[in-house]
Design a protein around this motif. Structure first.
Motif, PDB file in Angstrom:
ATOM      1  N   THR A   1      -4.586   8.219   0.555  1.00 16.40           N
ATOM      2  CA  THR A   1      -4.149   7.905   1.908  1.00 16.40           C
ATOM      3  C   THR A   1      -2.628   7.822   1.878  1.00 16.40           C
ATOM      4  OG1 THR A   1      -4.397   6.348   3.752  1.00 16.40           O
ATOM      5  CG2 THR A   1      -4.450   5.411   1.536  1.00 16.40           C
ATOM      6  N   SER A   2      -2.027   7.236   2.900  1.00 11.28           N
ATOM      7  CA  SER A   2      -0.580   7.070   2.929  1.00 11.28           C
ATOM      8  C   SER A   2      -0.248   5.707   3.522  1.00 11.28           C
ATOM      9  CB  SER A   2       0.084   8.168   3.767  1.00 11.28           C
ATOM     10  OG  SER A   2      -0.196   7.995   5.149  1.00 11.28           O
ATOM     11  N   VAL A   3       0.960   5.267   3.274  1.00  2.00           N
ATOM     12  CA  VAL A   3       1.398   3.990   3.825  1.00  2.00           C
ATOM     13  C   VAL A   3       1.329   4.025   5.349  1.00  2.00           C
ATOM     14  CG1 VAL A   3       3.413   2.489   4.143  1.00  2.00           C
ATOM     15  CG2 VAL A   3       2.846   3.359   1.854  1.00  2.00           C
ATOM     16  N   GLY A   4       1.791   5.114   5.952  1.00  2.00           N
ATOM     17  CA  GLY A   4       1.774   5.221   7.399  1.00  2.00           C
ATOM     18  C   GLY A   4       0.379   5.138   7.980  1.00  2.00           C
ATOM     19  N   GLU A   5      -0.581   5.811   7.323  1.00  2.00           N
ATOM     20  CA  GLU A   5      -1.968   5.763   7.792  1.00  2.00           C
ATOM     21  C   GLU A   5      -2.529   4.351   7.760  1.00  2.00           C
ATOM     22  OE1 GLU A   5      -4.856   8.685   6.257  1.00  2.00           O
ATOM     23  OE2 GLU A   5      -3.111   9.673   5.373  1.00  2.00           O
ATOM     24  N   GLU A   6      -2.307   3.663   6.639  1.00  2.00           N
ATOM     25  CA  GLU A   6      -2.883   2.324   6.497  1.00  2.00           C
ATOM     26  C   GLU A   6      -2.225   1.330   7.446  1.00  2.00           C
ATOM     27  OE1 GLU A   6      -5.687   1.946   4.816  1.00  2.00           O
ATOM     28  OE2 GLU A   6      -5.443   4.094   4.492  1.00  2.00           O
ATOM     29  N   LYS A   7      -0.938   1.495   7.727  1.00  2.00           N
ATOM     30  CA  LYS A   7      -0.269   0.613   8.692  1.00  2.00           C
ATOM     31  C   LYS A   7      -0.878   0.758  10.086  1.00  2.00           C
ATOM     32  CE  LYS A   7       4.328   0.586   8.361  1.00  2.00           C
ATOM     33  NZ  LYS A   7       5.693   1.107   8.083  1.00  2.00           N
TER      34      LYS A   7
ATOM     35  N   THR B   1       1.111  -3.317  -8.234  1.00  2.00           N
ATOM     36  CA  THR B   1       1.156  -1.968  -7.683  1.00  2.00           C
ATOM     37  C   THR B   1       2.259  -1.226  -8.410  1.00  2.00           C
ATOM     38  OG1 THR B   1       0.280  -2.508  -5.498  1.00  2.00           O
ATOM     39  CG2 THR B   1       1.775  -0.630  -5.635  1.00  2.00           C
ATOM     40  N   TYR B   2       1.997   0.026  -8.781  1.00  2.00           N
ATOM     41  CA  TYR B   2       2.990   0.825  -9.500  1.00  2.00           C
ATOM     42  C   TYR B   2       3.510   1.926  -8.581  1.00  2.00           C
ATOM     43  CZ  TYR B   2       0.988  -1.637 -13.452  1.00  2.00           C
ATOM     44  OH  TYR B   2       0.538  -2.635 -14.304  1.00  2.00           O
ATOM     45  N   VAL B   3       4.831   1.996  -8.440  1.00  2.00           N
ATOM     46  CA  VAL B   3       5.472   2.913  -7.501  1.00  2.00           C
ATOM     47  C   VAL B   3       6.310   3.929  -8.279  1.00  2.00           C
ATOM     48  CG1 VAL B   3       7.032   3.113  -5.529  1.00  2.00           C
ATOM     49  CG2 VAL B   3       5.526   1.109  -5.750  1.00  2.00           C
TER      50      VAL B   3
ATOM     51  N   GLU C   1       7.808   1.794 -11.191  1.00  2.00           N
ATOM     52  CA  GLU C   1       8.270   0.427 -10.967  1.00  2.00           C
ATOM     53  C   GLU C   1       7.061  -0.465 -10.721  1.00  2.00           C
ATOM     54  OE1 GLU C   1      10.467  -2.319  -7.576  1.00  2.00           O
ATOM     55  OE2 GLU C   1      10.391  -0.139  -7.338  1.00  2.00           O
ATOM     56  N   ALA C   2       7.029  -1.613 -11.385  1.00  2.20           N
ATOM     57  CA  ALA C   2       5.949  -2.575 -11.194  1.00  2.20           C
ATOM     58  C   ALA C   2       6.300  -3.515 -10.043  1.00  2.20           C
ATOM     59  CB  ALA C   2       5.727  -3.379 -12.471  1.00  2.20           C
ATOM     60  N   ARG C   3       5.363  -3.653  -9.107  1.00  3.85           N
ATOM     61  CA  ARG C   3       5.540  -4.588  -7.995  1.00  3.85           C
ATOM     62  C   ARG C   3       4.381  -5.581  -7.993  1.00  3.85           C
ATOM     63  NH1 ARG C   3       8.129  -1.778  -2.625  1.00  3.85           N
ATOM     64  NH2 ARG C   3       9.809  -0.634  -3.681  1.00  3.85           N
ATOM     65  N   ALA C   4       4.694  -6.848  -7.992  1.00  2.36           N
ATOM     66  CA  ALA C   4       3.656  -7.874  -7.978  1.00  2.36           C
ATOM     67  C   ALA C   4       2.980  -7.890  -6.610  1.00  2.36           C
ATOM     68  CB  ALA C   4       4.257  -9.237  -8.284  1.00  2.36           C
ATOM     69  N   THR C   5       1.656  -7.694  -6.609  1.00  5.47           N
ATOM     70  CA  THR C   5       0.896  -7.708  -5.352  1.00  5.47           C
ATOM     71  C   THR C   5      -0.365  -8.562  -5.528  1.00  5.47           C
ATOM     72  OG1 THR C   5      -0.090  -5.577  -6.020  1.00  5.47           O
ATOM     73  CG2 THR C   5       1.742  -5.504  -4.449  1.00  5.47           C
ATOM     74  N   PRO C   6      -0.189  -9.868  -5.771  1.00  6.74           N
ATOM     75  CA  PRO C   6      -1.341 -10.741  -6.003  1.00  6.74           C
ATOM     76  C   PRO C   6      -2.170 -10.930  -4.735  1.00  6.74           C
ATOM     77  CG  PRO C   6       0.640 -12.041  -5.732  1.00  6.74           C
ATOM     78  CD  PRO C   6       1.091 -10.615  -5.774  1.00  6.74           C
ATOM     79  N   GLY C   7      -3.379 -11.439  -4.953  1.00  4.59           N
ATOM     80  CA  GLY C   7      -4.268 -11.727  -3.829  1.00  4.59           C
ATOM     81  C   GLY C   7      -5.698 -11.379  -4.150  1.00  4.59           C
TER      82      GLY C   7
ATOM     83  N   ARG D   1       0.401 -10.938   2.502  1.00  5.88           N
ATOM     84  CA  ARG D   1       1.860 -10.918   2.414  1.00  5.88           C
ATOM     85  C   ARG D   1       2.350  -9.887   1.404  1.00  5.88           C
ATOM     86  NH1 ARG D   1       2.251 -17.563   2.469  1.00  5.88           N
ATOM     87  NH2 ARG D   1       1.512 -17.800   4.637  1.00  5.88           N
ATOM     88  N   ALA D   2       1.603  -9.728   0.299  1.00  5.63           N
ATOM     89  CA  ALA D   2       2.001  -8.749  -0.713  1.00  5.63           C
ATOM     90  C   ALA D   2       1.951  -7.332  -0.150  1.00  5.63           C
ATOM     91  CB  ALA D   2       1.093  -8.862  -1.936  1.00  5.63           C
ATOM     92  N   VAL D   3       0.909  -7.029   0.599  1.00  3.80           N
ATOM     93  CA  VAL D   3       0.802  -5.700   1.205  1.00  3.80           C
ATOM     94  C   VAL D   3       1.965  -5.473   2.163  1.00  3.80           C
ATOM     95  CG1 VAL D   3      -0.555  -4.264   2.779  1.00  3.80           C
ATOM     96  CG2 VAL D   3      -1.684  -5.486   0.912  1.00  3.80           C
ATOM     97  N   ARG D   4       2.252  -6.470   3.009  1.00  2.00           N
ATOM     98  CA  ARG D   4       3.347  -6.335   3.970  1.00  2.00           C
ATOM     99  C   ARG D   4       4.698  -6.133   3.265  1.00  2.00           C
ATOM    100  NH1 ARG D   4      -0.311  -6.006   7.012  1.00  2.00           N
ATOM    101  NH2 ARG D   4      -0.548  -6.830   9.121  1.00  2.00           N
ATOM    102  N   GLU D   5       4.952  -6.928   2.229  1.00  2.00           N
ATOM    103  CA  GLU D   5       6.277  -6.951   1.611  1.00  2.00           C
ATOM    104  C   GLU D   5       6.478  -5.858   0.565  1.00  2.00           C
ATOM    105  OE1 GLU D   5       6.579 -10.892   0.070  1.00  2.00           O
ATOM    106  OE2 GLU D   5       6.367 -11.846   2.045  1.00  2.00           O
ATOM    107  N   GLN D   6       5.434  -5.553  -0.196  1.00  2.00           N
ATOM    108  CA  GLN D   6       5.609  -4.660  -1.340  1.00  2.00           C
ATOM    109  C   GLN D   6       5.071  -3.242  -1.132  1.00  2.00           C
ATOM    110  OE1 GLN D   6       7.440  -5.566  -3.836  1.00  2.00           O
ATOM    111  NE2 GLN D   6       7.630  -7.690  -3.175  1.00  2.00           N
ATOM    112  N   ILE D   7       4.125  -3.065  -0.218  1.00  2.00           N
ATOM    113  CA  ILE D   7       3.523  -1.739  -0.012  1.00  2.00           C
ATOM    114  C   ILE D   7       3.922  -1.157   1.345  1.00  2.00           C
ATOM    115  CG2 ILE D   7       1.375  -0.420   0.115  1.00  2.00           C
ATOM    116  CD1 ILE D   7       0.124  -2.480  -1.777  1.00  2.00           C
ATOM    117  N   PHE D   8       3.754  -1.929   2.416  1.00  2.00           N
ATOM    118  CA  PHE D   8       4.123  -1.420   3.738  1.00  2.00           C
ATOM    119  C   PHE D   8       5.629  -1.280   3.912  1.00  2.00           C
ATOM    120  CE2 PHE D   8       0.042  -2.633   6.280  1.00  2.00           C
ATOM    121  CZ  PHE D   8      -0.667  -1.720   5.521  1.00  2.00           C
ATOM    122  N   SER D   9       6.405  -1.790   2.966  1.00  2.00           N
ATOM    123  CA  SER D   9       7.865  -1.595   2.992  1.00  2.00           C
ATOM    124  C   SER D   9       8.267  -0.238   2.430  1.00  2.00           C
ATOM    125  CB  SER D   9       8.555  -2.704   2.201  1.00  2.00           C
ATOM    126  OG  SER D   9       8.132  -2.687   0.843  1.00  2.00           O
TER     127      SER D   9
END
Length: 355
Positions: A182-188, A120-122, A107-113, A155-163
């Motif tokens: 790495t992992s989402v949990g680690e980076e948070k 980001t591809y999930v 899935e393609a997720r827009a993560t501009p910045g 905001r993209a990291v918060r909404e599209q990756i950390f979610s």
């Protein structure tokens, strides 16, 4: 099962990711590098996969994509973000768009910045995310050029990756310290720029004062990547003196049937020891015996303008011989695929020895 490989370009510290469906054989390749296109194609062929799409996480400034080369070599299509501004793609991705490969999909997720067109591809089960330059291992991409925007990245990291689930593995576009995942949990928890405890204004202040020089390849890479890696001159980069194949190990190989038909056109160099050269397997007709240990001392015996085919028992020592000859300035060198074992098994003529 998912076929997954993480590949690395040491010059630009870029990670390229291969994902394949073992049932259908369809595969996707994320962020290929121009100079590594032969390597990537060799791996795809050796794994028995068919490359369906190359995907770009963004328009890169530190290397030229291999998307165009792979399209012309393997017939794959090129996919980029619709917001990237790139020309020459086959598919322009929108947020939430899915890219299937066999029974799986990304899935393609827009993560501009970092740039205006970052994605980001999930993976379909949300177990893996490929974040490009949006999120690194304990870091993130810069936001000071190519429509960069620190607030948008935050905001993209918060909404599209950390979610994503904390257990979701994060594979970045680069790492300059040898780290791989790495992992989402680690980076948070631990990302010094983007951890959940860090506010947006703190992040913007941090990114505004990085003071980094522009990438050395930016003036070359960005214009080329806006054309999906299509070079100004589109002549083939592959050797044309024989129908060679390129292995994932980085070795050009020639097949026995071609060599038997072109013995007069090449120099055959057997790098085994004398007892092997005259042993049970014999040797290719007209081959010159130059043991691997003495090859560099006797390299002047060979003609650089005439192609060289190296031979040994199985193809291992002779593969190393091609590397040594390449370093010595020989640009028309190939290894005999499978060595004398394959030569004899296929029934080709030989001198000495016995079948």
């Amino acid at each position: 099962m998912l076929v997954f490989r993480q590949l690395f370009d040491p010059t630009s510290s870029t990670y390229t990711y291969l994902l394949g469906c073992s049932t259908s054989g369809e595969a996707l390749l994320i962020d290929p590098v121009f100079e590594q296109a032969r390597r990537d194609a060799a791996l795809i062929e050796e794994l028995g996969l068919k490359l369906k799409l190359t995907l770009e996480t963004h328009v890169h400034a530190d290397h030229v994509t291999g998307a165009w080369l792979l399209k012309h070599k393997l017939g794959s299509c090129i996919a980029v973000s619709a917001a990237s501004g790139a020309e020459g793609a086959d598919l322009y991705l929108q947020p939430a768009q899915q890219m299937p490969f066999g029974a799986r999909h990304l899935e393609a997720r827009a993560t501009p910045g970092h740039t205006g067109g970052c994605m980001t591809y999930v993976l379909d089960d949300r177990s893996i995310a490929f974040t490009g330059d949006t999120l690194f291992i304990r870091g993130c991409g810069r936001t000071d050029f190519q429509q960069g925007d620190a607030r948008a990245l935050y905001r993209a990291v918060r909404e599209q990756i950390f979610s994503l689930p904390d257990r979701c593995l994060v594979y970045p576009g680069h790492d300059y310290r040898g780290l791989t995942v790495t992992s989402v949990g680690e980076e948070k928890l631990y990302n010094p720029r983007l951890a959940e405890s860090i506010g947006e204004n703190d992040f913007v202040g941090y990114m505004t004062n990085l003071g980094l020089p522009h990438p050395k390849q930016m003036d070359v890479a960005v214009p080329a990547n806006l054309k999906c890696g299509k070079p100004e001159k589109t002549t083939t980069l592959d050797p044309d003196w024989a129908p060679l194949t390129y292995t994932f190990g980085g070795i050009w190989e020639v097949q026995p049937h071609w060599l038997e038909e072109h013995l007069r056109d090449v120099q055959v160099v057997d790098v085994r020891e004398p007892d092997e050269f005259n042993g049970p397997l014999g040797h290719v007709p007209g081959a010159r015996l130059v043991p691997l240990g003495s090859l560099m001392k006797r390299v002047e015996e060979l003609q650089k303008e005439k192609p060289v085919v190296t031979v040994c028992r199985s193809g291992a020592r002779s593969a190393q011989a091609t590397v040594l000859l390449g370093k010595a300035g020989f640009d028309k060198v190939a290894n005999l695929s499978g060595g004398m074992l394959r030569w004899r098994a296929a029934g080709h003529a030989g001198e000495g020895g016995r079948v």
